[in-house]
Write a protein that holds these residues in place. Structure first.
Motif, PDB file in Angstrom:
ATOM      1  N   ALA A 138       9.705 -36.714 -28.273  1.00 67.33           N
ATOM      2  CA  ALA A 138       9.667 -35.293 -27.927  1.00 67.33           C
ATOM      3  C   ALA A 138      10.435 -35.029 -26.645  1.00 67.33           C
ATOM      4  CB  ALA A 138       8.218 -34.851 -27.769  1.00 67.33           C
ATOM      5  N   SER A 139      10.739 -33.740 -26.419  1.00 72.53           N
ATOM      6  CA  SER A 139      11.570 -33.362 -25.291  1.00 72.53           C
ATOM      7  C   SER A 139      10.900 -33.566 -23.948  1.00 72.53           C
ATOM      8  CB  SER A 139      11.981 -31.890 -25.431  1.00 72.53           C
ATOM      9  OG  SER A 139      10.821 -31.071 -25.485  1.00 72.53           O
ATOM     10  N   ASP A 140       9.545 -33.736 -23.926  1.00 69.38           N
ATOM     11  CA  ASP A 140       8.875 -33.961 -22.659  1.00 69.38           C
ATOM     12  C   ASP A 140       8.889 -35.420 -22.244  1.00 69.38           C
ATOM     13  OD1 ASP A 140       7.186 -34.848 -24.622  1.00 69.38           O
ATOM     14  OD2 ASP A 140       5.348 -34.065 -23.704  1.00 69.38           O
ATOM     15  N   GLU A 141       9.513 -36.281 -23.032  1.00 67.33           N
ATOM     16  CA  GLU A 141       9.650 -37.687 -22.665  1.00 67.33           C
ATOM     17  C   GLU A 141      10.646 -37.816 -21.513  1.00 67.33           C
ATOM     18  OE1 GLU A 141       8.174 -40.569 -23.851  1.00 67.33           O
ATOM     19  OE2 GLU A 141       6.791 -39.109 -24.723  1.00 67.33           O
ATOM     20  N   PRO A 142      10.477 -38.810 -20.635  1.00 58.59           N
ATOM     21  CA  PRO A 142      11.407 -38.964 -19.508  1.00 58.59           C
ATOM     22  C   PRO A 142      12.794 -39.401 -19.969  1.00 58.59           C
ATOM     23  CG  PRO A 142       9.896 -40.828 -19.616  1.00 58.59           C
ATOM     24  CD  PRO A 142       9.400 -39.814 -20.613  1.00 58.59           C
ATOM     25  N   ASP A 143      13.804 -39.021 -19.202  1.00 56.86           N
ATOM     26  CA  ASP A 143      15.167 -39.481 -19.484  1.00 56.86           C
ATOM     27  C   ASP A 143      15.344 -40.949 -19.125  1.00 56.86           C
ATOM     28  OD1 ASP A 143      16.271 -36.901 -20.278  1.00 56.86           O
ATOM     29  OD2 ASP A 143      15.986 -36.323 -18.202  1.00 56.86           O
ATOM     30  N   PHE A 144      14.535 -41.415 -18.174  1.00 48.95           N
ATOM     31  CA  PHE A 144      14.683 -42.782 -17.697  1.00 48.95           C
ATOM     32  C   PHE A 144      13.316 -43.301 -17.271  1.00 48.95           C
ATOM     33  CE2 PHE A 144      16.184 -45.784 -14.213  1.00 48.95           C
ATOM     34  CZ  PHE A 144      16.607 -46.759 -15.107  1.00 48.95           C
ATOM     35  N   SER A 145      12.949 -44.467 -17.764  1.00 44.85           N
ATOM     36  CA  SER A 145      11.656 -45.061 -17.435  1.00 44.85           C
ATOM     37  C   SER A 145      11.886 -46.378 -16.702  1.00 44.85           C
ATOM     38  CB  SER A 145      10.841 -45.303 -18.715  1.00 44.85           C
ATOM     39  OG  SER A 145       9.563 -45.803 -18.396  1.00 44.85           O
ATOM     40  N   ILE A 146      11.280 -46.507 -15.516  1.00 46.06           N
ATOM     41  CA  ILE A 146      11.467 -47.698 -14.682  1.00 46.06           C
ATOM     42  C   ILE A 146      10.171 -48.502 -14.693  1.00 46.06           C
ATOM     43  CG2 ILE A 146      12.062 -48.546 -12.384  1.00 46.06           C
ATOM     44  CD1 ILE A 146      13.291 -45.794 -11.830  1.00 46.06           C
ATOM     45  N   ARG A 147      10.220 -49.708 -15.231  1.00 38.37           N
ATOM     46  CA  ARG A 147       9.038 -50.568 -15.262  1.00 38.37           C
ATOM     47  C   ARG A 147       8.991 -51.365 -13.960  1.00 38.37           C
ATOM     48  NH1 ARG A 147       6.491 -50.207 -19.862  1.00 38.37           N
ATOM     49  NH2 ARG A 147       5.091 -51.893 -19.227  1.00 38.37           N
ATOM     50  N   LEU A 148       8.015 -51.060 -13.124  1.00 36.65           N
ATOM     51  CA  LEU A 148       7.936 -51.705 -11.815  1.00 36.65           C
ATOM     52  C   LEU A 148       7.574 -53.175 -11.911  1.00 36.65           C
ATOM     53  CD1 LEU A 148       6.248 -48.913  -9.664  1.00 36.65           C
ATOM     54  CD2 LEU A 148       8.648 -49.268 -10.239  1.00 36.65           C
ATOM     55  N   THR A 149       7.006 -53.602 -13.043  1.00 33.23           N
ATOM     56  CA  THR A 149       6.678 -55.024 -13.221  1.00 33.23           C
ATOM     57  C   THR A 149       7.916 -55.881 -13.043  1.00 33.23           C
ATOM     58  OG1 THR A 149       4.887 -54.486 -14.738  1.00 33.23           O
ATOM     59  CG2 THR A 149       5.746 -56.729 -14.820  1.00 33.23           C
ATOM     60  N   ASN A 150       9.013 -55.467 -13.698  1.00 32.64           N
ATOM     61  CA  ASN A 150      10.255 -56.249 -13.612  1.00 32.64           C
ATOM     62  C   ASN A 150      10.843 -56.210 -12.206  1.00 32.64           C
ATOM     63  OD1 ASN A 150      10.005 -56.679 -16.382  1.00 32.64           O
ATOM     64  ND2 ASN A 150      11.178 -54.832 -16.870  1.00 32.64           N
ATOM     65  N   LEU A 151      10.747 -55.049 -11.557  1.00 28.60           N
ATOM     66  CA  LEU A 151      11.328 -54.918 -10.221  1.00 28.60           C
ATOM     67  C   LEU A 151      10.527 -55.715  -9.194  1.00 28.60           C
ATOM     68  CD1 LEU A 151      13.449 -53.608  -8.427  1.00 28.60           C
ATOM     69  CD2 LEU A 151      11.945 -51.635  -8.190  1.00 28.60           C
ATOM     70  N   GLU A 194      10.454 -41.491 -14.830  1.00 25.80           N
ATOM     71  CA  GLU A 194       9.071 -41.956 -14.798  1.00 25.80           C
ATOM     72  C   GLU A 194       9.037 -43.401 -14.321  1.00 25.80           C
ATOM     73  OE1 GLU A 194       5.543 -41.384 -17.878  1.00 25.80           O
ATOM     74  OE2 GLU A 194       6.851 -43.035 -18.485  1.00 25.80           O
ATOM     75  N   ALA A 195       8.134 -43.692 -13.398  1.00 22.53           N
ATOM     76  CA  ALA A 195       7.890 -45.072 -12.955  1.00 22.53           C
ATOM     77  C   ALA A 195       6.615 -45.569 -13.625  1.00 22.53           C
ATOM     78  CB  ALA A 195       7.759 -45.133 -11.442  1.00 22.53           C
ATOM     79  N   VAL A 196       6.686 -46.722 -14.278  1.00 20.91           N
ATOM     80  CA  VAL A 196       5.521 -47.311 -14.946  1.00 20.91           C
ATOM     81  C   VAL A 196       5.010 -48.448 -14.072  1.00 20.91           C
ATOM     82  CG1 VAL A 196       4.643 -48.415 -17.030  1.00 20.91           C
ATOM     83  CG2 VAL A 196       6.456 -46.701 -17.195  1.00 20.91           C
ATOM     84  N   THR A 197       3.813 -48.291 -13.528  1.00 23.96           N
ATOM     85  CA  THR A 197       3.301 -49.234 -12.541  1.00 23.96           C
ATOM     86  C   THR A 197       2.855 -50.545 -13.174  1.00 23.96           C
ATOM     87  OG1 THR A 197       1.023 -48.416 -12.680  1.00 23.96           O
ATOM     88  CG2 THR A 197       2.501 -47.299 -11.132  1.00 23.96           C
ATOM     89  N   ARG A 198       2.870 -51.569 -12.373  1.00 21.35           N
ATOM     90  CA  ARG A 198       2.315 -52.851 -12.773  1.00 21.35           C
ATOM     91  C   ARG A 198       0.787 -52.791 -12.746  1.00 21.35           C
ATOM     92  NH1 ARG A 198       4.440 -58.090  -9.541  1.00 21.35           N
ATOM     93  NH2 ARG A 198       3.545 -56.862  -7.847  1.00 21.35           N
ATOM     94  N   PHE A 199       0.230 -51.933 -11.900  1.00 22.90           N
ATOM     95  CA  PHE A 199      -1.214 -51.736 -11.782  1.00 22.90           C
ATOM     96  C   PHE A 199      -1.682 -50.815 -12.912  1.00 22.90           C
ATOM     97  CE2 PHE A 199      -4.679 -49.129  -9.858  1.00 22.90           C
ATOM     98  CZ  PHE A 199      -5.633 -50.140  -9.704  1.00 22.90           C
ATOM     99  N   HIS A 200      -2.281 -51.380 -13.951  1.00 23.82           N
ATOM    100  CA  HIS A 200      -2.832 -50.649 -15.099  1.00 23.82           C
ATOM    101  C   HIS A 200      -1.777 -49.938 -15.949  1.00 23.82           C
ATOM    102  CE1 HIS A 200      -7.200 -51.117 -14.464  1.00 23.82           C
ATOM    103  NE2 HIS A 200      -6.893 -51.146 -13.177  1.00 23.82           N
ATOM    104  N   GLY A 201      -0.481 -50.206 -15.715  1.00 22.24           N
ATOM    105  CA  GLY A 201       0.556 -49.610 -16.549  1.00 22.24           C
ATOM    106  C   GLY A 201       0.559 -48.099 -16.565  1.00 22.24           C
ATOM    107  N   LEU A 202       0.377 -47.467 -15.421  1.00 20.80           N
ATOM    108  CA  LEU A 202       0.300 -46.009 -15.330  1.00 20.80           C
ATOM    109  C   LEU A 202       1.697 -45.408 -15.208  1.00 20.80           C
ATOM    110  CD1 LEU A 202      -2.640 -45.838 -12.762  1.00 20.80           C
ATOM    111  CD2 LEU A 202      -2.789 -45.538 -15.227  1.00 20.80           C
ATOM    112  N   GLY A 203       1.953 -44.323 -15.925  1.00 17.79           N
ATOM    113  CA  GLY A 203       3.224 -43.622 -15.829  1.00 17.79           C
ATOM    114  C   GLY A 203       3.169 -42.533 -14.768  1.00 17.79           C
ATOM    115  N   VAL A 204       4.115 -42.550 -13.819  1.00 26.59           N
ATOM    116  CA  VAL A 204       4.144 -41.577 -12.724  1.00 26.59           C
ATOM    117  C   VAL A 204       5.508 -40.906 -12.703  1.00 26.59           C
ATOM    118  CG1 VAL A 204       3.861 -41.230 -10.247  1.00 26.59           C
ATOM    119  CG2 VAL A 204       2.561 -43.042 -11.394  1.00 26.59           C
ATOM    120  N   ARG A 205       5.543 -39.570 -12.866  1.00 28.10           N
ATOM    121  CA  ARG A 205       6.799 -38.840 -12.770  1.00 28.10           C
ATOM    122  C   ARG A 205       7.212 -38.730 -11.298  1.00 28.10           C
ATOM    123  NH1 ARG A 205       7.833 -35.826 -17.597  1.00 28.10           N
ATOM    124  NH2 ARG A 205       7.173 -37.266 -19.248  1.00 28.10           N
ATOM    125  N   VAL A 206       8.476 -38.999 -11.013  1.00 24.41           N
ATOM    126  CA  VAL A 206       8.979 -38.915  -9.638  1.00 24.41           C
ATOM    127  C   VAL A 206      10.150 -37.944  -9.607  1.00 24.41           C
ATOM    128  CG1 VAL A 206       8.208 -41.209  -8.963  1.00 24.41           C
ATOM    129  CG2 VAL A 206      10.467 -40.946  -9.963  1.00 24.41           C
TER     130      VAL A 206
END
Length: 568
Positions: free
Chosen positions: A99-112, A161-173
């Motif tokens: 859907a159109s409300d999905e982020p254009d770019f998702s950053i998985r902080l686990t890898n970073l 969107e940043a996806v955290t390593r802590f509980h896999g939470l999605g955070v829009r930035v």
């Protein structure tokens, strides 16, 4: 480089960019990678440059920039190559599949975060401060690539969107600063939800940042703390068990080591991020009571005062959504002392402003339009003032940082600029002060009195700023290294100042006597966060000048007894 050497505008893929880099190397005579590394003072090794040129490794944005310079090009040309790198990265992103409300770019902080050493004795405090300095080449490559892509997507209005390593939470930035705040919070939370080492590291680093009194880094630190508790709230199911407030307060007391200032600074930070949550605020009130009862007989009066004040705040706090001084800001253009634009409140903060901002103040009948007077009758006025101003600025900045702005106490250079006194004794010019322009003391028989702000438009500066001379002295920042010099000074004149000796050039030291006479106020300025470093460069230059020569008045150098920076 000649325009027909390479065609950057036609590049659309990473492979085309690598081919173009190899062509540039050939066109510039195939310099050896050792020679290239020497040209850039070893910022990248010869082996890294070899891999970039041969296409064995795709360069980072910085890597490409320095590789182009190492080939013999100018910085301007290298910047164009860097812009092409960003355009290629954005072009090659996959569009959202749902859907159109999905982020254009998702950053998985686990890898970073896997690239970092998260043992907290050597954790990257730069990220907590919002700095983008590398810790080592491998870590820098990972973070640098992410930030470059992030900036490019946000610049075109994309959703990240940043996806955290802590509980896999999605955070829009919505900014790089927000992303770094989430990254710092995730780095602190992940190793172990109950890990005391990570809490103590966070508290210790926060003490260092707050002690340095650098507004931009303090704003970034508050964003990181807010992100941390936001992640804890979202991850909690039922009662909050991760990082109980009691443990946080106990650790803050432990790291303060009986220092009232260290305790007050970090406890103030904790209160700021939990105060709008009634449950957490109640937990904080109870935890403060527990720790207060543990105080020994040798606890200082200042420490007991801070406990009492914070317990009162947690009990009586009234929620607010910030304060933006709508309609009262005056735009100040770049000038001789400050080479950047900023805005300032048209007159000092009033009692009405203070009641809205500081929730432990009671409104005074009929005094809302009078200046807010800062009472500092304590052994250490600088420490007390810093605490008071921090509370004011936090309220003002609750919404400002999201728009790329921040509120601050003006530097001395900014105050002289907004007062229009770069080359004149007063905001209205060099004519002597009179009762229609300035609220001063004009005779020993009739002492001046505090009066409502903005009542003497004849004393207005050319920027539309009122009350720069008379009514209250105004706090200004003088030095960003308070360990070497006094951090604050007093600008302007107050209703107690004798008109015959008045001058807006005089910048007084803050002393115990000057801060207990009911004549010290504060005005705020709003600046772009990206100009935070510029303002201190300008202030350092102003301080250097003011301590070594008198100002020019009306275009002519005067041997004035009261030059900028001279104290009375």
């Amino acid at each position: 480089m000649e325009a027909d050497d390479v065609d950057l505008a036609s590049v659309t893929t990473k492979e085309e960019l690598q081919l173009l880099l190899r062509r540039l190397h050939v066109l510039r005579g195939r310099p050896s990678t050792r020679k290239m590394a020497r040209r850039i003072d070893g910022k990248y090794s010869s082996s890294s440059l070899h891999d970039y040129i041969k296409g064995h490794r795709y360069p980072t944005r910085d890597g490409l920039y320095y590789c182009v310079i190492a080939c013999g090009e100018s910085e301007a040309v290298a910047e164009r190559w860097g812009a092409t790198w960003g355009r290629v990265e954005v072009r090659n992103l996959q569009p959202p599949a749902t859907a159109s409300d999905e982020p254009d770019f998702s950053i998985r902080l686990t890898n970073l975060l896997a690239r970092y050493d998260v043992k907290f004795h050597s954790a990257p405090a730069d990220i907590l401060r919002g700095d983008r300095k590398p810790l080592d080449a491998a870590q820098d490559d990972a973070l640098e690539n992410v930030l470059a892509i992030l900036e490019a997507i946000l610049a075109r209005g994309g959703v990240v969107e940043a996806v955290t390593r802590f509980h896999g939470l999605g955070v829009r930035v919505t900014s790089v600063a927000e992303f770094l705040a989430v990254l710092a919070a995730d780095m602190v939370l992940h190793p172990a939800k109950q890990d005391p080492g990570s809490r103590l590291w966070l508290i210790e680093q926060s003490q260092k940042i707050l002690k340095a009194k650098e507004q931009a880094r303090e704003t970034q630190l508050r964003m990181a703390w807010a992100s941390l508790f936001d992640l804890l709230r979202r991850a909690a199911s039922g009662p909050r068990t991760a990082w109980p407030i009691e443990q946080m307060v106990e650790d803050i007391v432990k790291k303060a080591d009986k220092s009232a200032s260290r305790f007050s600074s970090v406890m103030g930070l904790l209160f700021e991020v939990v105060r709008d949550d009634p449950v957490l605020r109640k937990e904080l009130h109870q935890a403060l009571g527990v720790e207060e009862r543990k105080l020994t007989d040798d606890a200082t009066p200042q420490m007991r005062h801070h406990f009492g004040r914070l317990r009162s705040l947690t009990r009586t706090y009234r929620q607010s959504d910030g304060y933006d001084f709508a309609g009262r800001l005056k735009s100040i253009p770049a000038g001789e002392l400050c080479d950047y634009r900023f805005a300032a409140t048209g007159y000092p903060l009033t009692m009405g402003d203070a009641v809205r901002l500081l929730h432990d103040l009671e409104p005074a009948e009929g005094r809302a339009g009078y200046p807010y007077v800062i009472e500092l009758e304590r052994p250490a006025p600088e420490e007390a003032l810093a605490e008071n101003l921090t509370r004011l600025l936090v309220q003002c900045n609750k919404r400002a940082y999201r728009s790329g702005k921040m509120w601050a106490v003006p530097t001395a250079a900014e105050w002289i600029t907004l007062a229009g006194c770069e080359h004149s004794l007063f905001p209205w010019g060099s004519e002597p002060a009179d009762p229609l322009r300035a609220n001063l003391t004009y005779s020993w028989e009739e002492k001046g009195r505090l009066q409502p702000v903005g009542t003497l438009p004849g004393g207005r500066s050319r920027h539309g700023i009122d009350d720069c001379c008379g009514n209250v002295h105004e706090i200004v920042e003088w030095c960003r290294e308070p360990s070497r010099r006094a951090h604050y000074r007093l600008a302007g004149e107050s209703f107690r100042s004798l008109a015959d000796h008045a001058s807006c050039f005089r910048l007084r030291h803050l002393t115990r006597s000057s801060s207990s006479r009911g004549n010290v106020g504060v005005r705020l300025v709003q600046i772009d966060i990206e100009d935070a470093e510029k303002r201190w460069v300008a202030q350092d230059a102003f301080r250097h000048i003011s301590e070594r020569r008198p100002p020019e008045i009306d275009g002519e150098a005067k041997d004035s007894p009261l030059p900028w920076g001279r104290n009375r």
